[in-house]
Structure formats: C-alpha cells, structure tokens
Scaffold this motif. Structure first.
Motif, short mmCIF file in Angstrom:
data_model
loop_
_atom_site.label_atom_id
_atom_site.label_comp_id
_atom_site.label_asym_id
_atom_site.label_seq_id
_atom_site.Cartn_x
_atom_site.Cartn_y
_atom_site.Cartn_z
N PHE A 1 4.93 -6.31 7.39
CA PHE A 1 5.55 -6.84 6.16
C PHE A 1 7.07 -6.71 6.23
N ASP A 2 7.77 -7.73 5.72
CA ASP A 2 9.23 -7.60 5.65
C ASP A 2 9.64 -6.94 4.33
N SER A 3 8.73 -6.87 3.35
CA SER A 3 8.98 -6.13 2.11
C SER A 3 7.73 -5.31 1.81
N PRO A 4 7.53 -4.23 2.55
CA PRO A 4 6.27 -3.49 2.45
C PRO A 4 6.22 -2.54 1.25
N HIS A 5 6.39 -3.10 0.05
CA HIS A 5 6.29 -2.29 -1.17
C HIS A 5 4.84 -2.28 -1.64
N SER A 6 4.55 -1.46 -2.64
CA SER A 6 3.17 -1.21 -3.03
C SER A 6 2.50 -2.37 -3.75
N GLN A 7 3.24 -3.40 -4.13
CA GLN A 7 2.62 -4.59 -4.71
C GLN A 7 1.80 -5.34 -3.66
N ASN A 8 2.09 -5.11 -2.37
CA ASN A 8 1.42 -5.85 -1.30
C ASN A 8 0.16 -5.16 -0.80
N PHE A 9 -0.21 -4.01 -1.36
CA PHE A 9 -1.36 -3.26 -0.87
C PHE A 9 -2.32 -2.92 -2.00
N LEU A 10 -3.61 -3.05 -1.72
CA LEU A 10 -4.66 -2.58 -2.61
C LEU A 10 -5.46 -1.50 -1.89
N VAL A 11 -5.79 -0.44 -2.60
CA VAL A 11 -6.62 0.64 -2.06
C VAL A 11 -8.07 0.35 -2.43
N GLU A 12 -8.95 0.33 -1.43
CA GLU A 12 -10.37 0.10 -1.70
C GLU A 12 -11.06 1.42 -2.02
N LEU A 13 -11.77 1.45 -3.17
CA LEU A 13 -12.57 2.59 -3.58
C LEU A 13 -14.02 2.16 -3.68
N ASP A 14 -14.95 3.10 -3.55
CA ASP A 14 -16.34 2.76 -3.82
C ASP A 14 -16.60 2.88 -5.31
N ALA A 15 -17.85 2.69 -5.72
CA ALA A 15 -18.17 2.67 -7.15
C ALA A 15 -17.94 4.01 -7.83
N GLN A 16 -17.85 5.09 -7.04
CA GLN A 16 -17.57 6.42 -7.58
C GLN A 16 -16.09 6.79 -7.48
N TYR A 17 -15.25 5.79 -7.21
CA TYR A 17 -13.80 5.97 -7.11
C TYR A 17 -13.40 6.79 -5.88
N ARG A 18 -14.23 6.79 -4.85
CA ARG A 18 -13.88 7.48 -3.61
C ARG A 18 -13.22 6.50 -2.66
N PRO A 19 -12.05 6.83 -2.11
CA PRO A 19 -11.39 5.91 -1.17
C PRO A 19 -12.26 5.67 0.06
N THR A 20 -12.37 4.40 0.46
CA THR A 20 -13.15 4.06 1.66
C THR A 20 -12.31 4.16 2.92
N GLY A 21 -10.99 4.26 2.77
CA GLY A 21 -10.09 4.27 3.92
C GLY A 21 -9.53 2.91 4.25
N LYS A 22 -10.02 1.84 3.59
CA LYS A 22 -9.54 0.49 3.87
C LYS A 22 -8.46 0.08 2.87
N ILE A 23 -7.53 -0.70 3.37
CA ILE A 23 -6.41 -1.21 2.57
C ILE A 23 -6.43 -2.73 2.63
N VAL A 24 -6.30 -3.36 1.47
CA VAL A 24 -6.19 -4.82 1.39
C VAL A 24 -4.72 -5.20 1.49
N LEU A 25 -4.43 -6.16 2.37
CA LEU A 25 -3.07 -6.69 2.51
C LEU A 25 -2.99 -8.04 1.82
N ARG A 26 -1.97 -8.23 0.98
CA ARG A 26 -1.81 -9.51 0.30
C ARG A 26 -0.36 -9.97 0.37
#
Length: 428
Positions: free
Chosen positions: A269-294
């Motif tokens: 990313f040329d502007s890698p601020h937190s608006q460009n990332f989503l944190v994936e959680l499971d239904a119990q709000y546990r992080p899966t370790g995956k990040i969505v890039l947008r």
C-alpha cells in the motif's frame, strides 16, 4: 441502563437475528465503521441511494468476467427498448454529480436523480449498497465533496479506477494459482467511467461479508484501535491489556499479510493506514489471523516482480496511471493510527514500539512466504514519518544468490514453486 451500550452487546444482537436486510457481517461492519470511529460521527441507518439513468452507449464499462451476474443485472437495465446504466451517486455529494448533470445537459440529455438502491455509510466515502429485493450487496465508491473523517473532497478519477481494476485482475490471477494464507482481497471487479469529465464509479465485491453462513465478523483497523471497542474485543478474548492484544492480533497480523503480499506480488500500500485493513474474527470475536485488504488502487508496484509475474506485464505497466507508484523496490509500511486519534491505552511511546514489532514480523513472513534468505534481500533501516512506519527492500538479482526465487516466479508465479493441484493439472 448505561448511556453508552456496549458495542459488543450490539454485536451480539446483530447475530441473534435483529438485523435489517443486509447480512449480519455487513451490518456489523457498518456499525463498526460508523460507531467505532474516533474521527467522525456517521449514521448506521439505511439511506436511499441516488443514481442517474444514463444510456449505456454514453458510459464506458470495465467489468471482469468474474463480476457476478447478480450484481451486473442491477447496474445495467432496459428501458424503452434501450440499455441504460445506473450511475450510482454518493448521497452526501453536493458538487460532483452536478458536473455529470451538466455534461449530459450539454449533449441534450436531462438527468434526474432516481432511487433504486439502499445504502449504508462507512467511515469514509464508500457505501455498502443493497438492491431493492434485498438479495445482493456490494460496496460503491464514487465522487463526493463530503465524507467522513479527514477524507474531504474526493473526486473518483478514472486513472485510479483503472488502476484498481488492473491490480484486482493481477491479484485474482495470483490467488487462483495459490491461495493467500494470511490475507483476503476485497475484489474490485467493476468500474463505470465517463471519460470527458474524468469521473468513475468503483464497485467492490464484499466477498465473505456476503456469506450468511460463515459467522465471520469484519472489524476495520481503526475500530480495533478505538478507545472502547478495542478494549471490549480484547476483554471478550480474556485480555485486560488491549495494547498487547492488538500488538499480536492486529499489528503482527497486518505484518504477516503484507509480508506475504510482498513475497507473492511485490505490491504494498502507498497509504497503509487502518482504513485499508479489516480484521477477521470468528462468531465468538476471536481473531482468525486473516486480514482483509481493500482499496486496490492504493498500491506501490515493484517493477521487477511485475515484469516476471504478470502475463501481460508491458500492457499492465503502460496502462497503470500512477507512474510514480511503479518502483524498483518493495516500499513497505504501516500507519495503524495515521488519520486517527490515539486511544488512552496507546501512548505515543508505546505506539513507536510498534515499528520494530511490525517489521520483525513483516520480514519473518516475507522470508517464510518467499523462501528467500537474508543475504538475498537488501533492506534499509525502518523509520517513522508522522504515524507511518516505513522501510525499503530489494530482492537481489544475482543468480548466485536468488536463482531459485526468480526461477520459481518465472515458471510457477509463486516464489516456492508451489501450485494448487488444479493448476498443476492445467499445466499438464
């Protein structure tokens, strides 16, 4: 009852069926975008989305073959025996739609706002949109002079829209050969353009967010660093130290995702601020370790890797409009709190420690994903610029040092020479 209801309680209500038409994951994302946002006050209510009906022959389209027909049929329709496009407008805009209106008025075509879609605000200018039958949803980014946060007057120029499509197709091809382990790409498979006024509309496919059955929750990066929400999600995972929790599950997770992206594509990313990332959680709000890039227009391109990886590299590099973003290096960076306010649990001195945390994990992921050894990589010293952390990397081209890496990239388009079984069968 306390004045500020827990955001996690709100989340639990979402998943118990008290939702509108959009999927629970999309409704949760809207709530995080609008209510766990330290910069701007936004609405999470449904909003009628305006559009112009424009003859298809007066608009240029770039739709990928993978763009779902279920979405396509809502953008192109027939009226009086002719094909029309629904040119989706930003409901907050008071400026750029007038340019579209005036352009077609000069051509003898009077446009008026129609209302077909329903939309939901995000923290910036994009909207999550659903069709009248409440069957499909996607994200739309169009020109507006009013939006959330620090993102003010934002025209959507054609060059950046074209770049998003080029990058989306490139990343889709890479992922089909071997799926990414640490990241998910929010695809941008469609754009609409009016060349004479340099305006475009970008359509994002919401991917897993559309999946009713997955139970996954997607939280914007700025929301996990929100004063209240960051603490609540950490506490739900048994942590009373949100700084340490998000060091592990956000800063390191983004580092792994971007390290893998660098190893597989050379892109960053040329502007890698937190608006460009989503944190994936499971239904119990546990992080899966995956990040969505947008926001796929927002990339630096490492020329050497593009020339080796891309099946039409010359055409790609010629068409890519942001020429200053085509580099002879991997320009890595991350700005978790860029454009945002520090929560009380991240003082500046602790924020600065994240620089070394990030790059240590980034390099570990880069080496793991690529098979490169430290001597095969030229690296500079990490630096802080404002709230951004940055560093530069170059993969040596000396055959004695990195022959396997470049050879595998040429032959298999993956650094370790690993392919999906289906792709191997195609090669045979």
């Amino acid at each position: 009852m306390k004045k500020h209801m827990s955001l996690l309680l709100i989340g639990s209500l979402l998943f118990s069926g008290q939702v509108g038409a959009i999927t629970p994951a999309a409704k949760a994302l809207v709530d995080f975008e609008t209510k766990s946002n330290a910069i701007a006050t936004r609405s999470n209510e449904a909003i009628p989305m305006p559009h112009f009906e424009i003859p298809l022959n007066l608009v240029s389209l770039d739709f990928a073959d993978r763009f779902p027909e279920s979405m396509r049929q809502h953008l192109i329709f027939q009226k009086d025996g002719h094909n029309y496009v629904r040119w989706i407008l930003n409901p907050e805009d008071t400026k750029w739609f007038v340019e579209v209106e005036n352009y077609f008025k000069e051509k003898g075509l009077t446009l008026e706002k129609k209302y077909y879609f329903t939309g939901y605000q995000t923290a910036s200018r994009s909207y999550i949109v659903e069709d009248p039958n409440k069957e499909i949803q996607f994200s739309v980014k169009s020109s507006t002079n009013k939006t959330g946060g620090f993102w003010a007057d934002k025209k959507q120029p054609i060059g950046e829209a074209d770049d998003s499509r080029l990058n989306a197709d490139f990343l889709d091809g890479i992922a089909k050969k071997l799926h990414f382990e640490h990241l998910i790409i929010m695809d941008e498979p469609a754009i609409m353009k009016i060349g004479a006024i340099d305006q475009a509309v970008v359509i994002r496919d919401l991917n897993e967010i559309n999946n009713e059955k997955s139970g996954k929750i997607y939280v914007p990066g700025f929301s996990v660093l929100h004063e209240k929400t960051g603490q609540e999600i950490a506490a739900k995972n048994g942590s009373n130290d949100p700084y340490q929790f998000w060091s592990e599950h956000y800063v390191k997770a983004v580092a792994r995702a971007l390290g893998e992206l660098a190893a597989r594509t050379g892109m960053q990313f040329d502007s890698p601020h937190s608006q460009n990332f989503l944190v994936e959680l499971d239904a119990q709000y546990r992080p899966t370790g995956k990040i969505v890039l947008r926001d796929l227009a927002d990339f630096y391109i490492y020329r050497d890797m593009t020339e080796v990886l891309h099946p039409n590299a010359t055409e790609f590099l010629t068409k890519f409009s942001q020429k200053g973003n085509v580099l002879n290096k991997i320009a890595a960076g991350f700005g978790p709190l860029h454009g945002n306010n520090n929560p009380s649990w991240i003082p500046n001195e602790k924020y600065e420690l994240w620089k070394d945390v990030f790059f240590k994990e980034f390099e570990r992921s880069l080496f793991e994903s690529s098979g490169l050894k430290p001597q095969e990589l030229m690296a500079w010293q990490p630096a802080i610029n404002g709230k951004y952390f940055g560093n530069t990397y170059v993969i040596r081209k000396n055959p004695a040092l990195s022959q396997d890496f470049w050879g595998n990239m040429r032959k298999f388009q993956t650094p370790r020479g690993i392919l999906n079984c289906s792709h191997i069968m195609m090669l045979e």
